[in-house]
Design an enzyme around this catalytic site. Sequence first.
Site, PDB file in Angstrom:
ATOM      1  N   THR A   1      -6.129 -33.673  -4.928  1.00 28.98           N
ATOM      2  CA  THR A   1      -5.022 -34.622  -4.788  1.00 28.98           C
ATOM      3  C   THR A   1      -3.840 -33.865  -4.644  1.00 28.98           C
ATOM      4  O   THR A   1      -2.818 -34.316  -3.904  1.00 28.98           O
ATOM      5  CB  THR A   1      -4.904 -35.508  -5.972  1.00 28.98           C
ATOM      6  N   VAL A   2      -3.575 -32.673  -5.448  1.00 27.22           N
ATOM      7  CA  VAL A   2      -2.344 -31.981  -5.427  1.00 27.22           C
ATOM      8  C   VAL A   2      -2.004 -31.226  -3.763  1.00 27.22           C
ATOM      9  O   VAL A   2      -1.195 -31.533  -3.244  1.00 27.22           O
ATOM     10  CB  VAL A   2      -2.009 -30.678  -6.102  1.00 27.22           C
TER      11      VAL A   2
ATOM     12  N   GLU B   1       6.716 -23.097 -10.551  1.00 33.81           N
ATOM     13  CA  GLU B   1       7.195 -24.061 -11.293  1.00 33.81           C
ATOM     14  C   GLU B   1       6.397 -25.388 -11.755  1.00 33.81           C
ATOM     15  O   GLU B   1       6.406 -25.994 -12.701  1.00 33.81           O
ATOM     16  CB  GLU B   1       8.231 -24.609 -10.165  1.00 33.81           C
TER      17      GLU B   1
ATOM     18  N   GLY C   1       5.169 -30.721 -14.233  1.00 39.31           N
ATOM     19  CA  GLY C   1       5.115 -30.774 -12.800  1.00 39.31           C
ATOM     20  C   GLY C   1       6.200 -31.365 -12.030  1.00 39.31           C
ATOM     21  O   GLY C   1       7.178 -30.754 -10.961  1.00 39.31           O
TER      22      GLY C   1
ATOM     23  N   GLY D   1      -6.313 -42.854 -15.836  1.00 45.12           N
ATOM     24  CA  GLY D   1      -6.419 -41.694 -15.361  1.00 45.12           C
ATOM     25  C   GLY D   1      -5.620 -40.659 -15.688  1.00 45.12           C
ATOM     26  O   GLY D   1      -5.496 -39.610 -15.090  1.00 45.12           O
TER      27      GLY D   1
ATOM     28  N   LYS E   1       1.296 -24.470 -21.725  1.00 48.14           N
ATOM     29  CA  LYS E   1       2.930 -24.599 -21.061  1.00 48.14           C
ATOM     30  C   LYS E   1       3.886 -23.880 -21.932  1.00 48.14           C
ATOM     31  O   LYS E   1       4.797 -23.354 -21.497  1.00 48.14           O
ATOM     32  CB  LYS E   1       3.056 -26.181 -20.804  1.00 48.14           C
TER      33      LYS E   1
ATOM     34  N   GLY F   1       0.777 -35.792 -12.073  1.00 46.46           N
ATOM     35  CA  GLY F   1       0.704 -36.688 -11.231  1.00 46.46           C
ATOM     36  C   GLY F   1       0.690 -35.845  -9.639  1.00 46.46           C
ATOM     37  O   GLY F   1       1.364 -34.698  -9.580  1.00 46.46           O
TER      38      GLY F   1
END
Lengths: 446, 446
Positions: free
Chosen positions: B15-16, B132, B137, B190, B208, B305
């Site tokens: 998806t990315v 980054e 995100g 999701g 992170k 996302g």
Amino acid sequence: MDNKHIAIGLLGLGTVGTGIMHIITEHQHKLCKKTGLNEISVKKALVRDLEKANGHGFQSVDYTTDGYEVVTDEDIHVVIEVMGGITLAKELIEKALDQGKHVVTANKDLMALHGEDLLQRAKRNQVELMYEASVAGGIPILRALNDGLSSDQITKIVGIVNGTTNYMLTKMSKEDLSYDEALKEAQEKGFAESDPTSDVGGLDAARKMVILARLGFSTSVELDDVYVRGMTEVTSDDIDYGKKLGYTLKLIGLASKEENGAEVSVEPVFVPDEHPLATVNDEFNAVYVYGDAVGETMFYGPGAGSLPTATAVVSDVVSVIRHLRLGVSANALEDSSTTSLEISDERDVSAKFFVRLHAKDVAGAFESITAVFSKNNVSFEKLIQSPFEQGALAEVVIVTHETTRGDFDQTLEDLKLLDVVTSIKSRYRVEGGTADVLEEQNLALV
Amino acid sequence: MDNKHIAIGLLGLGTVGTGIMHIITEHQHKLCKKTGLNEISVKKALVRDLEKANGHGFQSVDYTTDGYEVVTDEDIHVVIEVMGGITLAKELIEKALDQGKHVVTANKDLMALHGEDLLQRAKRNQVELMYEASVAGGIPILRALNDGLSSDQITKIVGIVNGTTNYMLTKMSKEDLSYDEALKEAQEKGFAESDPTSDVGGLDAARKMVILARLGFSTSVELDDVYVRGMTEVTSDDIDYGKKLGYTLKLIGLASKEENGAEVSVEPVFVPDEHPLATVNDEFNAVYVYGDAVGETMFYGPGAGSLPTATAVVSDVVSVIRHLRLGVSANALEDSSTTSLEISDERDVSAKFFVRLHAKDVAGAFESITAVFSKNNVSFEKLIQSPFEQGALAEVVIVTHETTRGDFDQTLEDLKLLDVVTSIKSRYRVEGGTADVLEEQNLALV
């Protein structure tokens, strides 16, 4: 410059200027590490008062009262402008750019008025002009728009970009101060100038929105394009009504880009309590950015203050030095030409609006009022009517559905002509989703 | 590369990856303008399934199932890694760097585990490695730490950096869902994986925080240095007690640097309702940064996302291309060596804590409990005692004054040994100022 040392020229040694001196002195090691240099120093500084300047005790800086001495010094490669004002600052920056020097400025008034010309001049001279500190000092928002969101299409920027008015509105809302009390406290705390006109009148925020809109949309925006309404008419009563409806009143700068034009405005706006901007309190600033791909992001921080502003300036200097060390100006790569985006007529701007008015409590009064709204195609989302002055008058608060500013303003004009309407107390734009708390709170809905 | 065209290699077309393809295609004009190029294109992409890849209909991309074909292609100058996983991704990135290619990655697991080695390898090869998208995100936070706040000393980073757990905690708090219900809803939407362990267990947030602490403090941080406690033990009862006390429960990542050491932790923490982090809801992320000069800034946005992540990746690509076009790697300037900052023993970390316990409602019970706190030098800031199970038991909630985690943990151990304490229901760290709402709400204080 020799290979490992950069000399800076500083225009202005007020609170921001001395803050910059402190940061460059105290963080020398970190700054050198970030740029691969052995030394970053301020060689020459323009000051008003030589004696006072010497009193600061900064080592090895030459002070002068002639700015041209700074911008023409051959050893100086980067000029920082924190003197403020328009005419002389502009002349000195132009001279510096023409001399091939990179420039970092914190001057929002200058950038709002002459930013495009100055940026073009920088480009012609193959040097950089950076101005992060000119908007929301402590928030790296220009960098975010320019770099972090560079691959996105930015469609809307909504910000609280004036700390003084946000401080005042916070005090009015949280501590029930009156406008005058809040202004006095802001002045005592040093947030407001003795002449607060440009803050409370919205001009300061408008200048920042010009800079943000120009960069965010890569378009040409002038100060005259901005619809500006300050907060001078805001009363505690309005803020209290907002609370009942689930809204917080903020002085909002808004820039939005649509297919058929752009809007840039500054005005007091009711935002829903749940919106992140509603929780930005006191002198803090925040800028909300909407991008096609990224969705919603917000940047929050101190909007002013000498140290945050000085930090933004020095961070810009670090960027400039990096580019300088790489031997090329990053500006030189970019096609910085702006497209001219048509600014919509303010009357065509679409939004919800709030109006509070007083009417005689007589038979048929309500029908005449609603008829005026209908005639102008403005419908109600919410209406609260409550008795006032022992029932002789009724206070009516209406939040409209989405309409145009033109239709709303015409409605107000028509209402003024009604016999039953004794006065229109206030009107505000309303942003964001419907505040659903009304129902929960069981307010008296007609 | 020829002068006006950059070819990209793409590792991963999930998806990315497809989001990146869309952005590069649809925003081609803007990207070219930002970089002074005529064309930016993806030449080759590593995919799992050639047939499925062809179905996407992207023009002029060569698909391959062999990642080495991508990273060794001579025409490719920038490699994007969005395939995920550790072993193969690491090998391919290493190969790309060794081949002199710049790399942009969104892989937080990899950067948390091997970030320092990879950054050193990039530096040796005089190329850039940007990441980054690996943290929050949609928020350009690494850029803010590295550039926007480059002239400041960052002392503390406090973040909500996991969207799944923040979504769950929001639902538990606002809609009174149970832990299980909230998890189920997050999975349906999701946000949560079918195996949510790394989210709810805190590992994702810990990775992170390693990346943020490393960059923010220019120090060496390993995953093992992080004190991690997930949200698996959080109950609605705790959240409700927090509300009464004026606190919101959030899974907080915290990195702080002090003279004598650093702390990096992830755990559920009560933050005061007025704190900006308390209003970060649903799947949104936010990172609060404290700097010596700038004070407090916060960056808010979507944490994950595919489109926000893709935007961050492409923005990194824009930066890389700018540097590439300038002919030098920006990394080459910087002394990127990290200093080794000692990580404090978790027992020495100083904070306030919340504990909720059940005790027999017998004479002397309260005295025994307070005696245990006194013995361990832990004093109360707040205490609420209320009857429970028809008065047979008392529920006791205590918020301590600042103490050490070691003393607090020892207190809990000692409490467990008391006959009158039937169970310790929960314990949390408490951040930020005193919540003063208690007094206003007239809660039953002992």
